[in-house]
Structures are given as C-alpha cells and as structure tokens.
Design an enzyme around this catalytic site. Structure first.
Site, short mmCIF file in Angstrom:
data_model
loop_
_atom_site.label_atom_id
_atom_site.label_comp_id
_atom_site.label_asym_id
_atom_site.label_seq_id
_atom_site.Cartn_x
_atom_site.Cartn_y
_atom_site.Cartn_z
N ASN A 209 -12.16 -10.60 -2.21
CA ASN A 209 -11.68 -10.09 -0.91
C ASN A 209 -10.97 -8.75 -1.13
O ASN A 209 -10.87 -8.27 -2.25
CB ASN A 209 -10.77 -11.12 -0.23
CG ASN A 209 -9.59 -11.45 -1.12
OD1 ASN A 209 -8.78 -10.60 -1.45
ND2 ASN A 209 -9.49 -12.71 -1.53
N ASP A 278 -10.89 -19.42 -0.35
CA ASP A 278 -10.94 -20.79 0.17
C ASP A 278 -12.21 -21.51 -0.28
O ASP A 278 -12.27 -22.73 -0.27
CB ASP A 278 -10.90 -20.78 1.71
CG ASP A 278 -9.52 -20.38 2.22
OD1 ASP A 278 -8.52 -20.81 1.60
OD2 ASP A 278 -9.44 -19.64 3.21
N LYS A 288 -27.53 -14.20 -15.92
CA LYS A 288 -27.67 -13.40 -14.70
C LYS A 288 -28.85 -13.91 -13.87
O LYS A 288 -29.94 -14.11 -14.40
CB LYS A 288 -27.89 -11.93 -15.10
CG LYS A 288 -27.86 -11.01 -13.91
CD LYS A 288 -28.09 -9.57 -14.33
CE LYS A 288 -28.46 -8.78 -13.10
NZ LYS A 288 -29.42 -7.75 -13.36
N PHE A 322 2.18 -17.07 2.63
CA PHE A 322 1.78 -15.92 3.45
C PHE A 322 0.67 -16.40 4.38
O PHE A 322 -0.08 -17.31 4.03
CB PHE A 322 1.23 -14.78 2.57
CG PHE A 322 2.28 -13.78 2.19
CD1 PHE A 322 3.32 -14.13 1.36
CD2 PHE A 322 2.22 -12.48 2.70
CE1 PHE A 322 4.29 -13.21 1.02
CE2 PHE A 322 3.19 -11.55 2.36
CZ PHE A 322 4.22 -11.91 1.52
N LYS A 336 1.23 -23.43 9.97
CA LYS A 336 1.10 -23.51 8.50
C LYS A 336 2.43 -23.87 7.85
O LYS A 336 2.47 -24.58 6.83
CB LYS A 336 0.59 -22.19 7.94
CG LYS A 336 -0.90 -22.01 8.12
CD LYS A 336 -1.41 -20.69 7.56
CE LYS A 336 -2.82 -20.43 8.08
NZ LYS A 336 -3.28 -19.06 7.80
N LYS A 340 2.04 -27.20 5.62
CA LYS A 340 2.06 -27.07 4.15
C LYS A 340 3.44 -27.34 3.55
O LYS A 340 3.69 -27.03 2.39
CB LYS A 340 1.56 -25.67 3.75
CG LYS A 340 0.10 -25.42 4.19
CD LYS A 340 -0.51 -24.21 3.51
CE LYS A 340 -1.93 -23.98 3.98
NZ LYS A 340 -2.63 -22.93 3.25
N1 CTP Z 1 -3.59 -20.27 -0.37
C1 CTP Z 1 -3.55 -21.08 -1.48
N2 CTP Z 1 -4.70 -21.65 -1.96
C2 CTP Z 1 -5.87 -21.43 -1.34
C3 CTP Z 1 -5.93 -20.62 -0.19
C4 CTP Z 1 -4.78 -20.05 0.28
O1 CTP Z 1 -2.48 -21.28 -2.05
N3 CTP Z 1 -6.96 -21.99 -1.85
C5 CTP Z 1 -2.33 -19.70 0.12
C6 CTP Z 1 -2.23 -18.18 0.11
O2 CTP Z 1 -1.71 -17.72 -1.12
C7 CTP Z 1 -1.28 -17.90 1.26
C8 CTP Z 1 -1.50 -19.07 2.19
O3 CTP Z 1 -2.21 -20.05 1.46
O4 CTP Z 1 0.07 -17.95 0.84
C9 CTP Z 1 -2.23 -18.79 3.46
O5 CTP Z 1 -3.49 -18.28 3.25
P1 CTP Z 1 -4.45 -18.04 4.49
O6 CTP Z 1 -5.79 -17.65 3.95
O7 CTP Z 1 -3.82 -17.15 5.50
O8 CTP Z 1 -4.49 -19.43 5.19
P2 CTP Z 1 -5.19 -20.79 4.94
O9 CTP Z 1 -4.15 -21.80 4.67
O10 CTP Z 1 -6.27 -20.66 3.95
O11 CTP Z 1 -5.71 -21.14 6.41
P3 CTP Z 1 -6.87 -20.56 7.33
O12 CTP Z 1 -7.98 -20.12 6.43
O13 CTP Z 1 -7.20 -21.73 8.13
O14 CTP Z 1 -6.25 -19.46 8.12
#
Ligand code: CTP
Length: 400
Positions: A209, A278, A288, A322, A336, A340
C-alpha cells in the site's frame, strides 16, 4: 542543572583542545564532577596536568594504566557518567566510534557507555564537509548522539568556514537546555509500528500500500526525545532511523505479528501506526510466475489482525490504534476503539488535503476511552506526533 552531575569530558587531538580547558572550568564552577579523558594526540596540544588542576580529578590517558585495582577504569567511567561530552571531537575519533573501533581510553569508554553523549566537532572546513565525516556523523546521530554544531568563523588552519568548536559557554548552555527539556515519557517502553507491509505472491512480486512510514517514524523519534526507550517495528520504507530508536525491519503482516507479540510484554505504550495488509495471497510461489494466456485470479486470505490480538491480550499496556478512513471517520474510529479493546485511537481522514499517506503533514482526531477527543488540524507529522504523545501521557495519568 549541572550541580553534582558526573561528567566525562573526552578531549581529542585538535587545536581546539585548549577550549576544552575553559569548558572544564565552567562545568566545575557549575558544581559538576568532571573527569577528563585525553587521546594521545590531545596531549600534543595541552598537558594532562592542566585538566587535572582544573577538574581536581586524575586525568585518564591510557586504557592499561589502571590506578585502582578494584575497578576497570574505562568501564567505571562509562557506567558512572551521567553524560559524556566529546569536545573537541576530531574527524578521526568520530570515524572510530561510528565504526565501532575502540583502540584507546576515550573510544573504549564511548563504546562501553549507555549514558547520553554530546558531541562538539571541530576541524578544518573541508574535513567537516567530507562525505565520510558527514556519513560518520549521520550514523552517530542515528545511534542517539547529540550534536553541538561547530560555529562558522576563522579557523586555526587559515580558512574561514564551518568547523570552529562551539564556545564553551554556549556548549554549557546547550547541554543545560537539553537536560531541562520535559522528559514526559522517561522510564517508559514505547513500541511503535510503521510503514506498509509486503505480501509476496512470488519472489519478485508483492501486494502493498501507499504508506510511507512518516507518521510512525515521527512518533518513534518524538517518543525518544521525550525520554522513552523506543522500539520501532517497520515495514519497508526509505526513511532513516530516528536517533536513539531501536529499529526492527519486517516485510509481511505475519512477520510484524510475530515481532510485535515478542515485544508486547515489556512495552508500556504500543502505537500501531503501520498500514498492515488485511489480505495476502493464499498461495505463494517459490519461483517467478510465468505469464499465461487470459486473465489471472489470485485468491487472497485474511491476515491476522495484530491490533485485535493485542487488545485481547492487554494487561498493563496503553494500546493505541490508527484508523485510516475515507468517510464518517469519527463513527468508524469510535467503533474500532470499542471493538479492538483500545485505550485510544487516532482517526485519520485520508481523503482530506494535507492528510494521510506520503505527505509530511497530517490532520487527525485523537479519541480515547477516557472520553478525550482532540482534533488536530493540518500540521507537520512531527507536531502531530508530539501532541499525540502528550494526549497519551495525560490519559495514562487519568487511568492510573
Ligand atoms: N491493523 C493490524 N493488523 C491488521 C490490519 C490492521 O494491527 N492485519 C491495525 C493497523 O495497524 C491500525 C488499525 O489496525 O492501527 C486500523 O487499521 P485499518 O486498516 O484502518 O482498519 P481495520 O481494522 O483493518 O478495519 P477496516 O478495514 O474495516 O476499516
């Protein structure tokens, strides 16, 4: 500020060694206990007796000249110093310490100490500008050494330029100011995650990303300036490590999961600024992938939610997440925070101008379970980091 402080003053071999005499005298007048270490070259410029008379302490010049059988002098000096001042610091001594060379009393003490080190370089203007000297100073800066920049002016070698040892009064006042700084997070272990993760599909391709890591690095750097012991677990970024911070590099969400959990027990504050994937490819190829006719479908599976796991395993830690959102950020942020089991969440509306990935600025809202809601308009990520840490400190006090 300096009354009763144990200061080790390292003097290396440049003409500015004579100014270290005045520096010793000023520190002693302020009530400090000054112990001087001289390199062999420094003794070409000033006699050890001068420093002995000014400091009223023996002067150390030789690693093997052990005066007290009960102690190993360089370890004892390294352990008992409240801080070390290296003035003047020559290009040679900077080069040795930056590269782990310890071949005399001064450099062995510097490598053996865990005390803060203030460095006041002095040398010819061209030596100062030489890339190798600049690289060595950059490396020491990243190790947490605090630099007192040389002044510009007439140099003993005949040149006019940058390289003149800062005046002793100024060195003393810079150090006093630094000691006076608020140490908001003294004694706290802070764990910060930053940057993107990479989820490999084969040895040359990955999903990632736009995260640059700038926000997390700013938090880690500011926490260190506030006196915390900081561990930064970072995905791939182009950023230099902030001074004084221990950095652990990872690539995938899974590696980040393992490193974060390994450090979780000994952390007091955990700030998860990383943009963790995610999803990752369900299958990773060892070789490859070759292109084929037609389209390609990659099946993705969920990664572990690190923050969720930390929330579930939370004991004494203050846990900050975050949330990067593009619509209704506060509502999703609050959800969240609850879901969490966080102590606080930093909500980031990444669709706003001047906020989000890659930029040097950000605009966020800090929400915590104590009910604090602080909205921070567009400002530098360094300033946001400072304000967030102040909010966190206030909330910890409130929760105690
Ligand atoms: N985070 C994490 N592990 C993951 C994904 C995200 O610890 N596998 C943490 C990020 O470091 C951040 C927080 O979750 O502090 C929020 O990430 P974000 O992508 O905004 O939210 P998600 O919880 O993944 O929710 P959504 O995708 O539904 O918005």
């Amino acid at each position: 500020m300096l009354e009763g402080k144990n200061i080790v003053l390292g003097v290396s071999g440049g003409i500015a060694a004579y100014k270290a005499c005045a520096l010793t005298s000023k520190l002693v007048q302020k009530g400090a206990n000054v112990k001087v270490i001289m390199t062999e070259n420094a003794q070409q410029f000033v006699q050890p007796l001068t420093f002995q008379a000014l400091s009223r302490n023996p002067v150390f010049t030789d690693t093997f000249d052990e005066q007290d059988a009960a102690k190993i002098a360089h370890i004892d000096l390294a352990d008992t110093a409240d801080f070390i001042i290296l003035a003047p610091a020559t290009a040679n001594v900077l080069g040795k310490v930056a590269n782990g060379i310890a071949d005399d009393m001064l450099t062995t003490t510097l490598l053996a100490t865990e005390a803060p080190v203030y460095v006041a370089p002095a040398m010819n203007v061209h030596m100062y500008g030489h890339p190798s000297v600049q690289n060595n100073m950059q490396r020491l800066f990243e190790y947490g050494y605090k630099f007192i920049e040389p002044g510009e002016g007439f140099l003993a070698c005949g040149y006019v330029g940058k390289g003149r040892l800062e005046e002793p009064e100024k060195i003393v006042s810079i150090i006093e100011e630094d000691l006076h700084k608020p140490r908001l997070l003294q004694g706290k272990h802070v764990l910060v995650t930053a940057g993107p993760t990479r989820e490999a599909i084969d040895p040359v391709r990955f999903f990632t990303n736009h995260s640059s890591g700038k926000m997390g690095y700013a938090i880690a750097g500011q926490a260190s300036l506030f006196g915390a012991k900081v561990t930064l677990i970072s995905g791939p970024t182009q950023l230099p490590s902030p001074p004084g911070v221990t950095r652990i590099e990872i690539e995938s969400a899974d590696e980040m999961y393992r490193e974060v959990l390994r450090h979780y027990g000994q952390s007091d504050i955990v700030i998860k600024a990383a943009a963790v994937a995610d999803y990752r490819p369900k299958e990773t190829f060892d070789h490859k992938m070759k292109k084929k006719e037609g389209s390609l479908t990659v099946e993705m599976e969920r990664t572990k939610d690190i923050l969720q796991t930390l929330g579930e395993q939370k004991k004494h830690q203050f846990l900050v997440g975050f949330a990067a959102e593009t619509n209704d950020p506060l509502r999703y942020g609050k959800e969240k925070l609850q879901k969490k089991h966080l102590n606080a969440i930093v909500v980031n509306d990444v669709s706003k101008q001047g906020a989000g990935f890659q930029t040097d600025t950000n605009a966020v809202t800090y929400l915590s379970r104590t009910g604090r809601e602080v909205s921070m308009p567009v400002m530098s990520k360094q300033d946001i980091a400072k304000k967030l840490l102040i909010c966190i400190r206030e909330d910890i006090k409130e929760e105690e």
